[in-house]
Design a protein around this motif. Sequence first.
Motif, PDB file in Angstrom:
ATOM      1  N   SER A 168       0.809  -1.209   0.000  1.00 41.22           N
ATOM      2  CA  SER A 168       0.000   0.000   0.000  1.00 41.22           C
ATOM      3  C   SER A 168       0.845   1.263   0.000  1.00 41.22           C
ATOM      4  O   SER A 168       0.360   2.313   0.344  1.00 41.22           O
ATOM      5  CB  SER A 168      -0.939  -0.011   1.206  1.00 41.22           C
ATOM      6  OG  SER A 168      -0.176  -0.127   2.380  1.00 41.22           O
ATOM      7  N   GLY A 169       2.069   1.166  -0.363  1.00 39.94           N
ATOM      8  CA  GLY A 169       2.961   2.312  -0.377  1.00 39.94           C
ATOM      9  C   GLY A 169       4.092   2.093   0.611  1.00 39.94           C
ATOM     10  O   GLY A 169       3.884   1.622   1.718  1.00 39.94           O
ATOM     11  N   LEU A 170       5.268   2.449   0.179  1.00 38.13           N
ATOM     12  CA  LEU A 170       6.461   2.213   0.977  1.00 38.13           C
ATOM     13  C   LEU A 170       6.406   2.955   2.307  1.00 38.13           C
ATOM     14  O   LEU A 170       6.721   2.391   3.350  1.00 38.13           O
ATOM     15  CB  LEU A 170       7.701   2.623   0.178  1.00 38.13           C
ATOM     16  CG  LEU A 170       9.045   2.266   0.783  1.00 38.13           C
ATOM     17  CD1 LEU A 170       9.152   0.767   1.003  1.00 38.13           C
ATOM     18  CD2 LEU A 170      10.169   2.746  -0.110  1.00 38.13           C
ATOM     19  N   VAL A 171       5.976   4.199   2.313  1.00 43.21           N
ATOM     20  CA  VAL A 171       5.958   4.984   3.553  1.00 43.21           C
ATOM     21  C   VAL A 171       4.975   4.387   4.556  1.00 43.21           C
ATOM     22  O   VAL A 171       5.299   4.205   5.731  1.00 43.21           O
ATOM     23  CB  VAL A 171       5.636   6.464   3.265  1.00 43.21           C
ATOM     24  CG1 VAL A 171       5.438   7.238   4.545  1.00 43.21           C
ATOM     25  CG2 VAL A 171       6.725   7.090   2.414  1.00 43.21           C
ATOM     26  N   ARG A 172       3.770   4.064   4.097  1.00 38.15           N
ATOM     27  CA  ARG A 172       2.762   3.478   4.989  1.00 38.15           C
ATOM     28  C   ARG A 172       3.234   2.134   5.524  1.00 38.15           C
ATOM     29  O   ARG A 172       3.151   1.863   6.723  1.00 38.15           O
ATOM     30  CB  ARG A 172       1.428   3.298   4.263  1.00 38.15           C
ATOM     31  CG  ARG A 172       0.350   2.689   5.151  1.00 38.15           C
ATOM     32  CD  ARG A 172      -0.911   2.345   4.348  1.00 38.15           C
ATOM     33  NE  ARG A 172      -1.885   1.674   5.160  1.00 38.15           N
ATOM     34  CZ  ARG A 172      -1.860   0.386   5.487  1.00 38.15           C
ATOM     35  NH1 ARG A 172      -0.884  -0.383   5.073  1.00 38.15           N
ATOM     36  NH2 ARG A 172      -2.809  -0.144   6.230  1.00 38.15           N
ATOM     37  N   ALA A 173       3.743   1.276   4.646  1.00 39.66           N
ATOM     38  CA  ALA A 173       4.202  -0.046   5.068  1.00 39.66           C
ATOM     39  C   ALA A 173       5.367   0.078   6.045  1.00 39.66           C
ATOM     40  O   ALA A 173       5.432  -0.645   7.043  1.00 39.66           O
ATOM     41  CB  ALA A 173       4.613  -0.880   3.852  1.00 39.66           C
ATOM     42  N   TYR A 174       6.279   0.984   5.775  1.00 41.96           N
ATOM     43  CA  TYR A 174       7.435   1.171   6.643  1.00 41.96           C
ATOM     44  C   TYR A 174       6.995   1.667   8.020  1.00 41.96           C
ATOM     45  O   TYR A 174       7.458   1.172   9.042  1.00 41.96           O
ATOM     46  CB  TYR A 174       8.407   2.160   5.993  1.00 41.96           C
ATOM     47  CG  TYR A 174       9.811   2.082   6.518  1.00 41.96           C
ATOM     48  CD1 TYR A 174      10.588   0.944   6.319  1.00 41.96           C
ATOM     49  CD2 TYR A 174      10.373   3.135   7.225  1.00 41.96           C
ATOM     50  CE1 TYR A 174      11.880   0.864   6.789  1.00 41.96           C
ATOM     51  CE2 TYR A 174      11.670   3.065   7.699  1.00 41.96           C
ATOM     52  CZ  TYR A 174      12.420   1.931   7.475  1.00 41.96           C
ATOM     53  OH  TYR A 174      13.699   1.855   7.965  1.00 41.96           O
ATOM     54  N   ALA A 175       6.067   2.631   8.064  1.00 41.25           N
ATOM     55  CA  ALA A 175       5.568   3.151   9.345  1.00 41.25           C
ATOM     56  C   ALA A 175       4.857   2.048  10.134  1.00 41.25           C
ATOM     57  O   ALA A 175       5.079   1.903  11.344  1.00 41.25           O
ATOM     58  CB  ALA A 175       4.634   4.328   9.106  1.00 41.25           C
ATOM     59  N   LEU A 176       4.023   1.279   9.457  1.00 40.45           N
ATOM     60  CA  LEU A 176       3.322   0.184  10.110  1.00 40.45           C
ATOM     61  C   LEU A 176       4.304  -0.873  10.607  1.00 40.45           C
ATOM     62  O   LEU A 176       4.205  -1.367  11.736  1.00 40.45           O
ATOM     63  CB  LEU A 176       2.336  -0.433   9.113  1.00 40.45           C
ATOM     64  CG  LEU A 176       1.115  -1.139   9.642  1.00 40.45           C
ATOM     65  CD1 LEU A 176       0.290  -0.210  10.517  1.00 40.45           C
ATOM     66  CD2 LEU A 176       0.267  -1.622   8.477  1.00 40.45           C
ATOM     67  N   PHE A 177       5.262  -1.207   9.768  1.00 34.16           N
ATOM     68  CA  PHE A 177       6.287  -2.190  10.110  1.00 34.16           C
ATOM     69  C   PHE A 177       7.046  -1.754  11.354  1.00 34.16           C
ATOM     70  O   PHE A 177       7.229  -2.527  12.291  1.00 34.16           O
ATOM     71  CB  PHE A 177       7.236  -2.342   8.919  1.00 34.16           C
ATOM     72  CG  PHE A 177       8.224  -3.465   9.035  1.00 34.16           C
ATOM     73  CD1 PHE A 177       7.898  -4.737   8.608  1.00 34.16           C
ATOM     74  CD2 PHE A 177       9.493  -3.239   9.541  1.00 34.16           C
ATOM     75  CE1 PHE A 177       8.818  -5.772   8.687  1.00 34.16           C
ATOM     76  CE2 PHE A 177      10.418  -4.265   9.628  1.00 34.16           C
ATOM     77  CZ  PHE A 177      10.079  -5.538   9.199  1.00 34.16           C
ATOM     78  N   PHE A 178       7.478  -0.501  11.378  1.00 29.67           N
ATOM     79  CA  PHE A 178       8.225  -0.011  12.536  1.00 29.67           C
ATOM     80  C   PHE A 178       7.339   0.067  13.775  1.00 29.67           C
ATOM     81  O   PHE A 178       7.789  -0.210  14.886  1.00 29.67           O
ATOM     82  CB  PHE A 178       8.902   1.324  12.244  1.00 29.67           C
ATOM     83  CG  PHE A 178      10.344   1.176  11.892  1.00 29.67           C
ATOM     84  CD1 PHE A 178      11.319   1.194  12.871  1.00 29.67           C
ATOM     85  CD2 PHE A 178      10.723   0.977  10.584  1.00 29.67           C
ATOM     86  CE1 PHE A 178      12.659   1.016  12.554  1.00 29.67           C
ATOM     87  CE2 PHE A 178      12.057   0.810  10.248  1.00 29.67           C
ATOM     88  CZ  PHE A 178      13.035   0.832  11.241  1.00 29.67           C
ATOM     89  N   GLY A 179       6.086   0.421  13.610  1.00 31.45           N
ATOM     90  CA  GLY A 179       5.173   0.446  14.750  1.00 31.45           C
ATOM     91  C   GLY A 179       4.989  -0.928  15.358  1.00 31.45           C
ATOM     92  O   GLY A 179       5.031  -1.099  16.588  1.00 31.45           O
ATOM     93  N   LEU A 180       4.799  -1.930  14.518  1.00 30.83           N
ATOM     94  CA  LEU A 180       4.640  -3.296  15.009  1.00 30.83           C
ATOM     95  C   LEU A 180       5.951  -3.828  15.589  1.00 30.83           C
ATOM     96  O   LEU A 180       5.952  -4.582  16.559  1.00 30.83           O
ATOM     97  CB  LEU A 180       4.119  -4.203  13.898  1.00 30.83           C
ATOM     98  CG  LEU A 180       2.700  -3.852  13.436  1.00 30.83           C
ATOM     99  CD1 LEU A 180       2.341  -4.605  12.164  1.00 30.83           C
ATOM    100  CD2 LEU A 180       1.686  -4.103  14.538  1.00 30.83           C
ATOM    101  N   ASN A 181       7.069  -3.410  15.005  1.00 29.25           N
ATOM    102  CA  ASN A 181       8.358  -3.790  15.560  1.00 29.25           C
ATOM    103  C   ASN A 181       8.583  -3.149  16.914  1.00 29.25           C
ATOM    104  O   ASN A 181       9.279  -3.712  17.763  1.00 29.25           O
ATOM    105  CB  ASN A 181       9.497  -3.433  14.606  1.00 29.25           C
ATOM    106  CG  ASN A 181       9.862  -4.600  13.744  1.00 29.25           C
ATOM    107  OD1 ASN A 181      10.578  -5.480  14.163  1.00 29.25           O
ATOM    108  ND2 ASN A 181       9.318  -4.621  12.538  1.00 29.25           N
TER     109      ASN A 181
END
Length: 169
Positions: free
Chosen positions: A77-90
């Motif tokens: 769904s977009g690199l920025v959104r995925a990266y933010a979600l990924f880091f949040g879950l991490n």
Amino acid sequence: MRLLSALYRRFSRLIHEVAKFGTVGAFAYVVQLAATNLFWYGLGTAELAGQVLGTTCATVVAFLGNRFWTFRDRSHSGLVRAYALFFGLNAVGLLIQLVCLWFTVSVLGLDGPLARNIAGNVVGVGLGSLFRFWSYRKWVFRAPSAGAGPPGTGPDTVEGGPSGTVRSS
């Protein structure tokens, strides 16, 4: 033999994702161990700060490996959104690690290199990884939409039965 073959066909995508996730995770784990211990014992960083910094280094490696290899065929769904979600879950996974490390050092009073590594880098990483795999599949690297193929053929098909297909997401 037929049963094993049928089970493999039914779960093959999941088996392959778990194997890739494990490979990426193993590489990121080596990065985390090296970085965390460098921060702790090479640079004299406090235990929780060193754990955070080492895990952050590994998270970048894990994101790239999972985004572009493990879950490459899933919706992005977009690199920025995925990266933010990924880091949040991490961050949640990191919190699990920190609780394990804090408990070992502050409550149990065990603060040697072996105790720190077992608490933060074995137990904490293990528990955090279970959470990460589940959450990445569910929220970061989502399965293709239901209209992408015939029912029961999607990447999350888990169990078929007389009443239809049950999906894990």
